[in-house]
Design a protein around this motif. Structure first.
Motif, mmCIF file in Angstrom:
data_model
loop_
_atom_site.group_PDB
_atom_site.id
_atom_site.type_symbol
_atom_site.label_atom_id
_atom_site.label_comp_id
_atom_site.label_asym_id
_atom_site.label_seq_id
_atom_site.Cartn_x
_atom_site.Cartn_y
_atom_site.Cartn_z
ATOM 1 N N UNK A 16 -21.954 21.062 -5.558
ATOM 2 C CA UNK A 16 -23.341 20.647 -5.323
ATOM 3 C C UNK A 16 -23.611 19.274 -5.930
ATOM 4 N N UNK A 17 -23.247 19.120 -7.192
ATOM 5 C CA UNK A 17 -23.486 17.847 -7.867
ATOM 6 C C UNK A 17 -22.683 16.717 -7.216
ATOM 7 N N UNK A 18 -21.444 17.004 -6.853
ATOM 8 C CA UNK A 18 -20.606 15.985 -6.223
ATOM 9 C C UNK A 18 -21.181 15.490 -4.919
ATOM 10 N N UNK A 19 -21.685 16.407 -4.115
ATOM 11 C CA UNK A 19 -22.292 16.022 -2.834
ATOM 12 C C UNK A 19 -23.524 15.158 -3.089
ATOM 13 N N UNK A 20 -24.351 15.542 -4.058
ATOM 14 C CA UNK A 20 -25.545 14.735 -4.366
ATOM 15 C C UNK A 20 -25.121 13.345 -4.836
ATOM 16 N N UNK A 21 -24.057 13.268 -5.649
ATOM 17 C CA UNK A 21 -23.555 11.957 -6.092
ATOM 18 C C UNK A 21 -23.212 11.065 -4.896
ATOM 19 N N UNK A 22 -22.634 11.659 -3.856
ATOM 20 C CA UNK A 22 -22.204 10.870 -2.698
ATOM 21 C C UNK A 22 -23.348 10.561 -1.739
ATOM 22 N N UNK A 23 -24.253 11.499 -1.565
ATOM 23 C CA UNK A 23 -25.328 11.342 -0.591
ATOM 24 C C UNK A 23 -26.510 10.560 -1.160
ATOM 25 N N UNK A 24 -26.812 10.767 -2.434
ATOM 26 C CA UNK A 24 -27.961 10.116 -3.067
ATOM 27 C C UNK A 24 -27.577 9.538 -4.433
ATOM 28 N N UNK A 44 -20.262 7.221 -7.517
ATOM 29 C CA UNK A 44 -19.536 7.726 -6.357
ATOM 30 C C UNK A 44 -18.188 8.304 -6.793
ATOM 31 N N UNK A 45 -17.499 7.621 -7.683
ATOM 32 C CA UNK A 45 -16.212 8.119 -8.184
ATOM 33 C C UNK A 45 -16.345 9.450 -8.906
ATOM 34 N N UNK A 50 -15.855 15.338 -9.036
ATOM 35 C CA UNK A 50 -16.464 16.672 -9.103
ATOM 36 C C UNK A 50 -16.024 17.535 -7.928
ATOM 37 N N UNK A 51 -16.012 16.966 -6.751
ATOM 38 C CA UNK A 51 -15.590 17.723 -5.570
ATOM 39 C C UNK A 51 -14.107 18.081 -5.664
ATOM 40 N N UNK A 52 -13.294 17.163 -6.148
ATOM 41 C CA UNK A 52 -11.866 17.449 -6.318
ATOM 42 C C UNK A 52 -11.659 18.551 -7.359
ATOM 43 N N UNK A 68 -8.369 21.588 -16.716
ATOM 44 C CA UNK A 68 -8.271 20.465 -17.678
ATOM 45 C C UNK A 68 -9.067 19.261 -17.178
ATOM 46 N N UNK A 69 -8.936 18.960 -15.892
ATOM 47 C CA UNK A 69 -9.668 17.823 -15.322
ATOM 48 C C UNK A 69 -11.180 18.060 -15.393
ATOM 49 N N UNK A 70 -11.604 19.279 -15.156
ATOM 50 C CA UNK A 70 -13.032 19.609 -15.204
ATOM 51 C C UNK A 70 -13.588 19.456 -16.609
ATOM 52 N N UNK A 71 -12.845 19.938 -17.598
ATOM 53 C CA UNK A 71 -13.290 19.795 -18.992
ATOM 54 C C UNK A 71 -13.406 18.317 -19.355
ATOM 55 N N UNK A 72 -12.413 17.531 -18.957
ATOM 56 C CA UNK A 72 -12.442 16.094 -19.248
ATOM 57 C C UNK A 72 -13.624 15.424 -18.552
ATOM 58 N N UNK A 73 -13.888 15.798 -17.321
ATOM 59 C CA UNK A 73 -15.009 15.215 -16.575
ATOM 60 C C UNK A 73 -16.342 15.552 -17.243
#
Length: 121
Positions: A16-24, A44-45, A50-52, A68-73
């Motif tokens: 959800x958050x990733x899509x909002x980052x890209x759309x708005x 955007x990155x 987030x989507x990945x 691990x990537x999610x925790x780092x993000x």
């Protein structure tokens, strides 16, 4: 099973958050700390990241790395959450302040979920 539901919940939040980052992306521009360069590109990155992460969390074979990537993000975006709370504190808007301050402690259980996914796969 509860842990798997937590991981899928985190994947849903990231999607959800990733899509909002890209759309708005303009929604997130006020949250960007001044020390971060190229705000739009970073927003955007982070949406793509987030989507990945969400996709990786959803699939058992990639869940460990995605954890691990999610925790780092989540740690990486925390300065934006701090800036949002500080801006809200200064704004005088009680609702915004409640939301901004409420987000801060929510980061800890989200990081914990990501770390569980990283450790258990």
């Amino acid at each position: 099973m509860a842990a798997r539901k937590d991981v899928l919940l985190l994947a849903g939040i990231f999607t959800t958050s990733g899509v909002v980052h890209l759309v708005r992306p303009s929604v997130f521009e006020p949250l960007m700390p001044t020390f971060v360069p190229r705000h739009r590109e970073v927003i955007v990155g982070s949406g793509v990241a987030e989507i990945a992460c969400a996709a990786g969390l959803a699939h058992p074979r990639t869940r460990r790395v995605a954890g691990w990537a999610s925790a780092a993000l989540l740690v990486a975006v925390f300065p934006g959450n701090l800036k949002m709370a500080d801006d809200a504190r200064r704004s005088g808007n009680r609702r915004l302040r409640a939301v901004a301050y409420g987000r801060l402690p929510l980061q800890l259980p989200l990081i914990a979920i990501a770390l569980r996914a990283a450790r258990r796969g």
